[in-house]
Design a protein around this motif. Sequence first.
Motif, PDB file in Angstrom:
ATOM      1  N   LYS A  65      42.537  41.478  40.383  1.00 59.75           N
ATOM      2  CA  LYS A  65      42.186  41.587  38.976  1.00 59.75           C
ATOM      3  C   LYS A  65      42.088  40.243  38.261  1.00 59.75           C
ATOM      4  O   LYS A  65      41.500  40.142  37.185  1.00 59.75           O
ATOM      5  N   LEU A  66      42.671  39.176  38.842  1.00 57.73           N
ATOM      6  CA  LEU A  66      42.639  37.867  38.197  1.00 57.73           C
ATOM      7  C   LEU A  66      41.318  37.153  38.466  1.00 57.73           C
ATOM      8  O   LEU A  66      40.512  37.586  39.293  1.00 57.73           O
ATOM      9  N   ASP A  67      41.134  36.015  37.781  1.00 58.58           N
ATOM     10  CA  ASP A  67      39.879  35.288  37.935  1.00 58.58           C
ATOM     11  C   ASP A  67      39.928  34.273  39.061  1.00 58.58           C
ATOM     12  O   ASP A  67      38.902  33.676  39.401  1.00 58.58           O
ATOM     13  N   ARG A  68      41.111  34.055  39.635  1.00 54.23           N
ATOM     14  CA  ARG A  68      41.204  33.175  40.804  1.00 54.23           C
ATOM     15  C   ARG A  68      42.330  33.648  41.703  1.00 54.23           C
ATOM     16  O   ARG A  68      43.227  34.374  41.283  1.00 54.23           O
ATOM     17  N   CYS A  69      42.261  33.221  42.956  1.00 53.86           N
ATOM     18  CA  CYS A  69      43.210  33.727  43.948  1.00 53.86           C
ATOM     19  C   CYS A  69      44.569  33.056  43.781  1.00 53.86           C
ATOM     20  O   CYS A  69      44.719  32.039  43.112  1.00 53.86           O
ATOM     21  N   SER A  90      48.984  31.387  41.466  1.00 57.34           N
ATOM     22  CA  SER A  90      47.746  30.844  40.915  1.00 57.34           C
ATOM     23  C   SER A  90      48.061  29.819  39.828  1.00 57.34           C
ATOM     24  O   SER A  90      49.226  29.507  39.569  1.00 57.34           O
ATOM     25  N   ARG A 129      36.659  39.722  46.043  1.00 61.98           N
ATOM     26  CA  ARG A 129      36.114  40.268  44.804  1.00 61.98           C
ATOM     27  C   ARG A 129      37.143  40.071  43.696  1.00 61.98           C
ATOM     28  O   ARG A 129      38.112  40.822  43.581  1.00 61.98           O
ATOM     29  N   MET A 130      36.938  39.020  42.914  1.00 66.78           N
ATOM     30  CA  MET A 130      37.871  38.692  41.849  1.00 66.78           C
ATOM     31  C   MET A 130      37.460  39.417  40.571  1.00 66.78           C
ATOM     32  O   MET A 130      36.357  39.925  40.441  1.00 66.78           O
ATOM     33  N   GLN A 131      38.404  39.454  39.604  1.00 65.56           N
ATOM     34  CA  GLN A 131      38.200  40.155  38.329  1.00 65.56           C
ATOM     35  C   GLN A 131      37.759  41.604  38.574  1.00 65.56           C
ATOM     36  O   GLN A 131      36.911  42.148  37.880  1.00 65.56           O
ATOM     37  N   THR A 132      38.358  42.180  39.607  1.00 66.76           N
ATOM     38  CA  THR A 132      38.076  43.560  40.009  1.00 66.76           C
ATOM     39  C   THR A 132      39.419  44.232  40.266  1.00 66.76           C
ATOM     40  O   THR A 132      40.269  43.676  40.971  1.00 66.76           O
ATOM     41  N   ARG A 143      49.989  40.976  33.599  1.00 70.48           N
ATOM     42  CA  ARG A 143      49.149  40.132  34.453  1.00 70.48           C
ATOM     43  C   ARG A 143      49.278  40.506  35.929  1.00 70.48           C
ATOM     44  O   ARG A 143      48.288  40.591  36.649  1.00 70.48           O
TER      45      ARG A 143
END
Length: 515
Positions: free
Chosen positions: A46-50, A55, A253-256, A444
């Motif tokens: 769900k985050l924008d980076r791994c 992170s 697949r980020m932000q998913t 988060r």
Amino acid sequence: MTQFDPRFPDATDAAPHAIVIGAGLGGLASAMRLGAKGYRVTVIDKLDRCGGRGSSITQNGHRFDLGPTIVTVPQVYEKLWAACGRNFHDDVTLKPLHPFYEVRWPDGTKFKAMQDTDEMEAEVAKIAPSDVKGYRRFLKDSERRYQVGFEGMVAKPMHKAWETIKVLPLFGMLRADRSILGLAKARVKNDKLRMALSFHPLFIGGDPRNVTSMYALVAYLEKTYGVHYAMGGVQAIADAMANVVKDQGGILRMQTQVDEILVQQGRCTGVRLVNGEVLEASVVVSNADAGHTYTHLLRDHKRKRWTDAKLDKKRWSMGLFVWYFGTKGTAEKWPDLGHHTIINGPRYEGLLKDIFIKGKLCEDMSLYVHRPSLTDPSVAPEGDDTFYVLSPVPHLGHDNGVDWEEMRETYRQRVAAVLEDHMPGFEQHLSASMSFTPEDFRDRYLSPNGSGFSLEPRILQSAWFRPHNVSEEVKGLFLAGAGTHPGAGVPGVVSSAEVLAQMVPDAAPVQVPAE
């Protein structure tokens, strides 16, 4: 090899598909292990980076590692990379720290932790010369617990009760029923040294008054392998792991966000995303918190062991208040404040009881201060500093829960007041500032009760008693990360992938049709 198309995950001319929920360090390590076993892997986060809790966020030129900050057992990464046919040190640069950290008390006493035994004994002697002999005994205790608890259990599956039962005689001999603080009290008489030898479980969410003395093994780990910093921060390790996954043909697949694990006739068949999209898979690994996995992702599946009621009765690790801030033009200021510093408040055991048992947010506090800019110039603009200050606080599940919407700024000011004694005038130089409370951990990271480290690592919430790496609720579902065996802490979450790799079958060879 056939290019993986996520729209057709079970195409007959491609290897079996595996989905990993969560791109935290445990999830990325799992994806690497599955890729090495021949699976086509999709990692969803769900985050924008791994990196998950490992992170980072950048603000005004300051890069803040949000969670773990040190590397204590490099061989877990070396083994992981080797399983993928690669060399960890080609991808990540580690820098050894000396000293490892400094512990401070209100009366001005300081204790530096180092790798050399003679230097450590000198530090003990500065505080309490009569405790040097007891410290030597503590080191022997630590080595034996390392052999049994780390070498003997960390990377081994513990989903069968017999695996735990057969080590009970050794646990009895080592007095695993005694707490780490209890062991420290049995070895040294000075209260400051008792704290210095017992606080380490706080960094995996455990109350030193109650977690097993097996965690004394940390002293041996530090002495044997040292304490390192990864240049670029733990984010650099996460990015390197993600690159290995991509090189194996995996997809991130980020932000998913995954909303549900799908089950048919008792077997996991894939996942449904929040947007309604369905992805099928032969294997699903959840790196989400074990509590979230069972109470939310499997909410429509009847569970025998990990019911909502049972999870609600578990003891969860404490919450964290973390203040991330940058200072301008301070690279030469506060020269006695090193890379890692533990600042003790006036109480130790009383504060622990308030945080873990009473759920009380106190006026006094103890702090962990991280100053990576001393070691890694990339974390801050030239001449500036980047800081991370952590205070253990109660999690959100206590009856007298804290309203962090109201308390965030008030508590930050309390933290600043403590820091002022060690960094005079620092607030005049602030160039970036943000904070995380247990509510941020809940939102988060989807952490139950906003806990910092999932289930507290008490002896009856460890090994077989912890959620297993192979789910007993659903076939084809595996768990990785802090909430499963072997537990929290970066070595633990990375090792959880090694454990599940022993239970996930190798992917069947792909049959390539003749031209």
